[in-house]
Every structure is written in structure tokens, then in C-alpha cells.
Design a protein around this motif. Sequence first.
Motif, PDB file in Angstrom:
ATOM      1  N   ARG A   1      36.786  38.296  47.343  1.00 14.78           N
ATOM      2  CA  ARG A   1      35.415  37.776  47.272  1.00 14.78           C
ATOM      3  C   ARG A   1      34.434  38.903  46.922  1.00 14.78           C
ATOM      4  O   ARG A   1      33.556  38.742  46.076  1.00 14.78           O
ATOM      5  CB  ARG A   1      35.067  37.146  48.636  1.00 14.78           C
TER       6      ARG A   1
ATOM      7  N   SER B   1      28.190  36.719  47.052  1.00 13.29           N
ATOM      8  CA  SER B   1      29.489  36.372  47.632  1.00 13.29           C
ATOM      9  C   SER B   1      29.418  35.084  48.442  1.00 13.29           C
ATOM     10  O   SER B   1      30.438  34.461  48.696  1.00 13.29           O
ATOM     11  CB  SER B   1      30.001  37.515  48.496  1.00 13.29           C
ATOM     12  N   SER B   2      28.202  34.672  48.823  1.00 16.02           N
ATOM     13  CA  SER B   2      28.066  33.421  49.580  1.00 16.02           C
ATOM     14  C   SER B   2      27.909  32.210  48.663  1.00 16.02           C
ATOM     15  O   SER B   2      27.847  31.073  49.129  1.00 16.02           O
ATOM     16  CB  SER B   2      26.846  33.517  50.500  1.00 16.02           C
TER      17      SER B   2
ATOM     18  N   SER C   1      28.314  29.019  46.402  1.00 20.79           N
ATOM     19  CA  SER C   1      29.331  27.960  46.390  1.00 20.79           C
ATOM     20  C   SER C   1      30.068  27.930  45.052  1.00 20.79           C
ATOM     21  O   SER C   1      31.101  27.277  44.925  1.00 20.79           O
ATOM     22  CB  SER C   1      28.676  26.608  46.665  1.00 20.79           C
TER      23      SER C   1
END
Length: 281
Positions: A141, A152-153, A155
Motif C-alpha cells: 500500500r 494510501s487511504s 478507495s
Amino acid sequence: MSGRSLNSRLFRWHQARRRPLLIREAADPWQVLVAEVMSQQTGIERVGPAWRRFVDRWPTPADLAGAGTHELLAAWSGLGYNRRALALRECARKIVADHGGRVPQTVAELDALPGIGPYTARAVAASAFGVPVAPLDVNVRRVVSRLLGVPSSSSSLQAVADDLVSRRQPGRWLDAVMDLASATCIARAPLCEACPVAALCASRGAVVAIEPKAAPVPFAMTSRWLRGRLVAAVTAAPAGSWVALPARLGEHDADAIGATARKLEREGFMDLRGGEARVRN
Ligand code: SF4
């Protein structure tokens, strides 16, 4: 950015920098699956010797399906999070019952097995069966997010990572990204000047600052340490024999030991009677 040129740079670098990990000698899908389960919460360098012993002792899902709990926990010793050992045996039983003893090939079928989450399902599909999917653990990630400049968060990270993964060699791609995460694209201070893909990287070191972590609790103070020690103490006795629960283990007193023992009993690891315990079979 072209995923193909990025991957060819990555692979060229990896030819010389591939870590010689024992688990990379996995010779069949079952060995890959065991390696991935063991690596879930244990450092990849530490897993090798236990993995080798494990797959030599139980070379197929059918072999592990019949394993006793005592022997299973002894083989798992040192890896921690020993709930994974029982889940792996459940996984083996499910493979025998539903898939004729052969590890299934699709992400959906793998994801439905006990103890196998989305990351492990994708890692096994990619490494054992060449399915072009990107398993996103914290390392992959981080690398993909920095390379593509996608938070990285986000969706959308899974979809963009799936686009990036090598169509022809997804397992090799995963190994290379993991090794890049360990060699240059490290969490706190990436070594971009030494990175083989810096010229194609969207962030090139302009990495979003990572919040400093709180000071870690010493490992010997954690419930994980206590669980491991308690299981080791009970497993050290011959199979079927009752062992007195210790009055103290490190910093943990009898109350903490009793509470942990009751939890292990509820989870199916051991039986309790009075102040004694034995591995459940
Ligand atoms: Fe990571 Fe820096 Fe390489 Fe980009 S250039 S992948 S941020 S190490």
C-alpha cells in the motif's frame, strides 16, 4: 506513467536485490498458502525455519487436517498469534471437504477459507496461480501510493494497484514490491536517491509526513507475550497431561494469567480444571 516501464525497471533491480527468503522456495500452492498465513503478523525473515518444518511435517492440506492441537501449537511456537494455527487447520479441513484437498485458485474461493483475508487470498492467487491481482498490505500500500501519488487511504488504491501489477508475473511483482518497501521505500524516510524507480515515481520523496507513533509498550508487558508464554508452558508438557497454571509469568500476575487461560479455553486451545490446564485435542 507506464506501468510496463516501471515494472521492467523494478524487475531489473530485483534481479540483483531479491532477498533470499526461505519461504520463497515454496514449491506448490499449499506451501505458498502456509507461508502467507505465517507472514500475516510475523516478520517475513523470522518465518522461514518454522515454515520449512511445518510444510515438511504436513505437506498437504489433508495431512494438516488430521493434526492434533498439541503438536500443532508446538510447531507454531515462536511465531506468535497462535490462533492462526487453529485457523490454518480449519482452512485445511475446508480445502479437503470442499475442494478435494487442493488449494482453490480464485480470489473469491480463497477469501472464503477460514483464516484467509483479502490480502492473503490475493497473495496466494498471485504467487501460486499467476492471477494478476495486487495484494495490499501495509508495505505494498505504501509503495503503490507513493509511486502513483494516490493517498494510501483512497478507495481507488486497490483498482490502481491491480492495474499496475505485472500481467505475466504477478508473484514476482509482489516479491519485488515487498523488497523495494524494505530496501528503499521504507516508511519513515524513503531512500529515493537509491530507488530504481525514482524517475517514474509520482512523489519522489515528497512523501506525506507520517505522524510519530506513541512510544511502544514493552513486548513483555503485552497480552500477546502472555498468551505466547502460557501456550508454551502448557504445550511443553506431554500431550494430554494437566499442568498447573503458573502463579506469575514475567510482569503478569495470577489474575492476568487466569483471564488469559479462560480466553484460550473459549477459543478452543486448552481445557481448564481448577488451577490446571492442558492442550485441547
Ligand atoms: Fe518510494 Fe522514493 Fe522510490 Fe518513490 S522514489 S518509490 S517514494 S523510495
